[in-house]
Design a protein around this motif. Structure first.
Motif, PDB file in Angstrom:
ATOM      1  N   PRO A 145     -10.555  20.410  -0.449  1.00 15.99           N
ATOM      2  CA  PRO A 145     -11.342  19.192  -0.195  1.00 15.99           C
ATOM      3  C   PRO A 145     -10.922  18.015  -1.069  1.00 15.99           C
ATOM      4  N   ASP A 146      -9.856  18.194  -1.880  1.00 19.94           N
ATOM      5  CA  ASP A 146      -9.433  17.152  -2.802  1.00 19.94           C
ATOM      6  C   ASP A 146      -8.027  16.667  -2.468  1.00 19.94           C
ATOM      7  N   ASN A 147      -7.657  15.557  -3.063  1.00 19.85           N
ATOM      8  CA  ASN A 147      -6.281  15.074  -3.061  1.00 19.85           C
ATOM      9  C   ASN A 147      -5.849  15.034  -4.519  1.00 19.85           C
ATOM     10  N   TYR A 148      -4.919  15.927  -4.909  1.00 15.29           N
ATOM     11  CA  TYR A 148      -4.646  16.044  -6.339  1.00 15.29           C
ATOM     12  C   TYR A 148      -3.964  14.826  -6.945  1.00 15.29           C
ATOM     13  N   TRP A 149      -3.483  13.877  -6.147  1.00 17.80           N
ATOM     14  CA  TRP A 149      -2.925  12.654  -6.722  1.00 17.80           C
ATOM     15  C   TRP A 149      -4.012  11.784  -7.344  1.00 17.80           C
TER      16      TRP A 149
ATOM     17  N   VAL B  40       0.846  -1.193   0.000  1.00 17.31           N
ATOM     18  CA  VAL B  40       0.000   0.000   0.000  1.00 17.31           C
ATOM     19  C   VAL B  40       0.883   1.245   0.000  1.00 17.31           C
ATOM     20  N   LEU B  41       0.590   2.163  -0.902  1.00 16.12           N
ATOM     21  CA  LEU B  41       1.270   3.453  -0.968  1.00 16.12           C
ATOM     22  C   LEU B  41       0.239   4.532  -0.650  1.00 16.12           C
ATOM     23  N   ILE B  42       0.397   5.205   0.484  1.00 13.35           N
ATOM     24  CA  ILE B  42      -0.518   6.283   0.873  1.00 13.35           C
ATOM     25  C   ILE B  42       0.040   7.583   0.313  1.00 13.35           C
ATOM     26  N   ALA B  43      -0.684   8.192  -0.617  1.00 15.06           N
ATOM     27  CA  ALA B  43      -0.213   9.375  -1.346  1.00 15.06           C
ATOM     28  C   ALA B  43      -0.846  10.640  -0.770  1.00 15.06           C
ATOM     29  N   LEU B  44      -0.012  11.567  -0.322  1.00 13.18           N
ATOM     30  CA  LEU B  44      -0.482  12.776   0.343  1.00 13.18           C
ATOM     31  C   LEU B  44      -0.149  14.017  -0.477  1.00 13.18           C
TER      32      LEU B  44
ATOM     33  N   SER C  81       5.621  18.400  -0.771  1.00  9.52           N
ATOM     34  CA  SER C  81       5.537  19.600   0.045  1.00  9.52           C
ATOM     35  C   SER C  81       5.015  19.253   1.445  1.00  9.52           C
ATOM     36  N   SER C  82       3.896  19.836   1.855  1.00  8.13           N
ATOM     37  CA  SER C  82       3.382  19.557   3.192  1.00  8.13           C
ATOM     38  C   SER C  82       2.997  18.099   3.349  1.00  8.13           C
ATOM     39  N   GLY C  83       2.554  17.449   2.272  1.00 10.26           N
ATOM     40  CA  GLY C  83       2.248  16.029   2.328  1.00 10.26           C
ATOM     41  C   GLY C  83       3.496  15.180   2.516  1.00 10.26           C
ATOM     42  N   ALA C  84       4.628  15.642   1.973  1.00  8.63           N
ATOM     43  CA  ALA C  84       5.894  14.941   2.182  1.00  8.63           C
ATOM     44  C   ALA C  84       6.294  14.998   3.647  1.00  8.63           C
ATOM     45  N   PHE C  85       6.112  16.168   4.258  1.00 11.56           N
ATOM     46  CA  PHE C  85       6.398  16.292   5.683  1.00 11.56           C
ATOM     47  C   PHE C  85       5.562  15.307   6.496  1.00 11.56           C
ATOM     48  N   VAL C  86       4.264  15.247   6.203  1.00  4.69           N
ATOM     49  CA  VAL C  86       3.374  14.366   6.967  1.00  4.69           C
ATOM     50  C   VAL C  86       3.767  12.909   6.789  1.00  4.69           C
ATOM     51  N   GLY C  87       4.082  12.507   5.547  1.00  4.86           N
ATOM     52  CA  GLY C  87       4.483  11.137   5.310  1.00  4.86           C
ATOM     53  C   GLY C  87       5.756  10.773   6.057  1.00  4.86           C
ATOM     54  N   MET C  88       6.760  11.648   5.990  1.00  6.17           N
ATOM     55  CA  MET C  88       8.019  11.382   6.675  1.00  6.17           C
ATOM     56  C   MET C  88       7.818  11.354   8.185  1.00  6.17           C
ATOM     57  N   LYS C  89       7.064  12.309   8.703  1.00  7.48           N
ATOM     58  CA  LYS C  89       6.807  12.355  10.138  1.00  7.48           C
ATOM     59  C   LYS C  89       6.100  11.098  10.617  1.00  7.48           C
ATOM     60  N   THR C  90       5.138  10.609   9.842  1.00  5.68           N
ATOM     61  CA  THR C  90       4.365   9.443  10.249  1.00  5.68           C
ATOM     62  C   THR C  90       5.217   8.184  10.254  1.00  5.68           C
ATOM     63  N   VAL C  91       6.094   8.039   9.260  1.00  2.00           N
ATOM     64  CA  VAL C  91       6.986   6.879   9.226  1.00  2.00           C
ATOM     65  C   VAL C  91       7.922   6.891  10.429  1.00  2.00           C
ATOM     66  N   LEU C  92       8.492   8.055  10.752  1.00  2.00           N
ATOM     67  CA  LEU C  92       9.398   8.157  11.899  1.00  2.00           C
ATOM     68  C   LEU C  92       8.661   7.977  13.227  1.00  2.00           C
ATOM     69  N   GLN C  93       7.424   8.377  13.250  1.00  2.47           N
ATOM     70  CA  GLN C  93       6.622   8.305  14.475  1.00  2.47           C
ATOM     71  C   GLN C  93       6.100   6.898  14.728  1.00  2.47           C
TER      72      GLN C  93
ATOM     73  N   ILE D 205      -3.691   4.715  -1.903  1.00  5.24           N
ATOM     74  CA  ILE D 205      -4.751   5.307  -1.089  1.00  5.24           C
ATOM     75  C   ILE D 205      -4.485   6.801  -0.984  1.00  5.24           C
ATOM     76  N   MET D 206      -5.481   7.629  -1.314  1.00  2.97           N
ATOM     77  CA  MET D 206      -5.287   9.072  -1.416  1.00  2.97           C
ATOM     78  C   MET D 206      -6.317   9.821  -0.556  1.00  2.97           C
ATOM     79  N   PRO D 207      -6.049  10.022   0.721  1.00  6.32           N
ATOM     80  CA  PRO D 207      -7.008  10.710   1.592  1.00  6.32           C
ATOM     81  C   PRO D 207      -6.852  12.226   1.529  1.00  6.32           C
ATOM     82  N   VAL D 208      -7.882  12.945   1.954  1.00 12.00           N
ATOM     83  CA  VAL D 208      -7.697  14.378   2.173  1.00 12.00           C
ATOM     84  C   VAL D 208      -6.695  14.542   3.310  1.00 12.00           C
ATOM     85  N   LEU D 209      -5.934  15.620   3.275  1.00 10.04           N
ATOM     86  CA  LEU D 209      -4.858  15.824   4.242  1.00 10.04           C
ATOM     87  C   LEU D 209      -5.268  16.710   5.406  1.00 10.04           C
TER      88      LEU D 209
END
Length: 409
Positions: A195-199, A184-188, A279-291, A225-229
């Protein structure tokens, strides 16, 4: 391909007229599945019709979505021809992923719907869909016949309700893989992330890049999987549970993966779970993996965002520190694992590489494995980040995760 200029930093003066025009285009409402013209990013804290909150040291810039391409097609001389193209065919119709899935009547999950997929064999790490099944409706179709679909999800743990887009590769429907899990690849997204996820816009090419890579043997066939951020377009929530705000950290780290496990054949272990974001989605992805290194193994982080900077953190320093990738990486180093993999992507025509390099020098050691990929002539936009993925980042993440296994015979 035309690209709208980026919003300037606070110390720069705009030398262009921003898109969209003062009178917004409304014609897209007549075309189901078309998301409308792209929205430009507002700085942190800015509210329509009111004075903006103080700017942070840097502002996040929204990657321009491929919706602009669809807008040109629809408004130009080929508008009616574009309407007949295959990617509009079936938009709004119910979709089921996996031959044994029974679609729900609406976009809401059906608590009573049992998981009826085949029993896995061989790999004890395979997790068959646990249910409850969600109801999906098609938003666009790709040239290979696969579809991107959307549902509405109410997070059982966060309490947040938002849209989620999904895509499964052709291999997912292949009978040879009926008893196999899929990574699974969660795309942010970056920018407002609401209200959208441009991926989920096919013109950015993320899904096609994965399909082409899987065919060439350079990418695993990921379920995307492409959720709203964010819960609104007023603030950035840093994909975190900021006190007094919507629990977006729980939404991203728990509710969205639970949703994926409910609807798709996945893996129990973290070896089948990764993020990608810009951008901000990259930050969230990296933070979540480290967390949560026990749940997620890797991230492709594009655009140079490293530390939390939402204005909503004011007065909550301890909680902000608990969501800071630098501090999370140091904690992981101190506790000696588990290993996580961070692949930074940065365009040679954008700023931010110095932040990535500094992070790599200070924290890219021990269990924190980091690489930096330069995208030649790349700028801060999704098309160029997908190009970087095709040039090597998809192959990189595929090597650290596990892929589906076909049945023998």
């Amino acid at each position: 391909m035309h690209q709208y200029p980026q919003r300037p930093r606070p110390d720069e003066q705009p030398s262009y007229q921003e898109y969209p025009p003062r009178e917004p285009y409304r014609g897209h409402e007549d075309f189901p599945g078309y998301p409308g013209p792209p929205q430009l990013h507002r700085p942190h804290g800015e509210r329509p019709g009111s004075a903006p909150a103080p700017e942070p040291k840097r502002s996040r810039r929204r990657i321009r979505t491929g919706a602009a391409v669809a807008l040109v097609l629809l408004l130009g001389g080929g508008g009616f021809g574009a309407w007949k193209l295959d990617w509009f065919s079936g938009n709004g119709e119910e979709v089921s992923f996996g031959k044994s899935a029974t679609p729900a009547a609406t976009g809401a999950a059906q608590p009573s719907a049992p998981a009826t997929a085949a029993t896995p064999s061989g790999d004890p790490d395979v997790l068959m869909p646990a249910g409850p099944r969600s109801g999906f409706r098609q938003t666009t179709r790709l040239d290979d016949g696969t579809v991107i679909a959307k549902t509405r999800l109410t997070g059982a743990k966060s309490g947040f309700e938002g849209d989620v887009w999904v895509w499964a590769p052709k291999e997912y429907e292949d009978p040879k893989y009926a008893k196999s899990g899929f990574p699974v690849l969660i795309a942010l997204p970056g920018g407002n992330g609401f209200p959208d996820n441009y991926w989920s816009d096919r013109s950015l090419g993320l899904q096609k890049a994965i399909s082409d890579g899987a065919k060439a043997g350079t990418s695993l066939p990921f379920v995307v999987i492409m959720p709203v951020l964010n819960p609104d377009a007023k603030y950035y929530y840093d994909g975190s549970d900021i006190p007094g705000q919507a629990r977006m950290g729980t939404w991203i780290a728990e509710d969205v993966p639970d949703f994926a496990r409910a609807n798709f054949r996945t893996y129990k272990s973290r070896d089948g779970w990764a993020f990608m974001g810009s951008s901000s989605g990259a930050f969230v992805g990296m933070k979540t993996v480290l967390q949560h290194p026990d749940r997620f193994k890797a991230v492709i982080a594009s655009g140079g965002e490293i530390v939390p900077d939402s204005p909503l953190w004011k007065g909550h320093q301890a909680e902000m520190d608990a969501n800071n990738p630098e501090k999370l990486a140091q904690k992981l180093i101190d506790t000696k694992g588990p290993e996580v993999y961070i692949n930074f992507q940065i365009g040679t025509k954008e700023s931010g590489k110095e932040r990535m390099t500094k992070f790599q020098q200070q924290y890219g050691k021990g269990p924190v494995k980091t690489t930096i990929r330069d995208i030649h002539n790349g700028e801060h936009n999704g098309w160029h980040y997908v190009r970087g993925m095709k040039e090597g980042s998809l192959e990189w993440v595929s090597k650290v995760l596990k892929g589906p296994k076909p049945e023998a015979g």
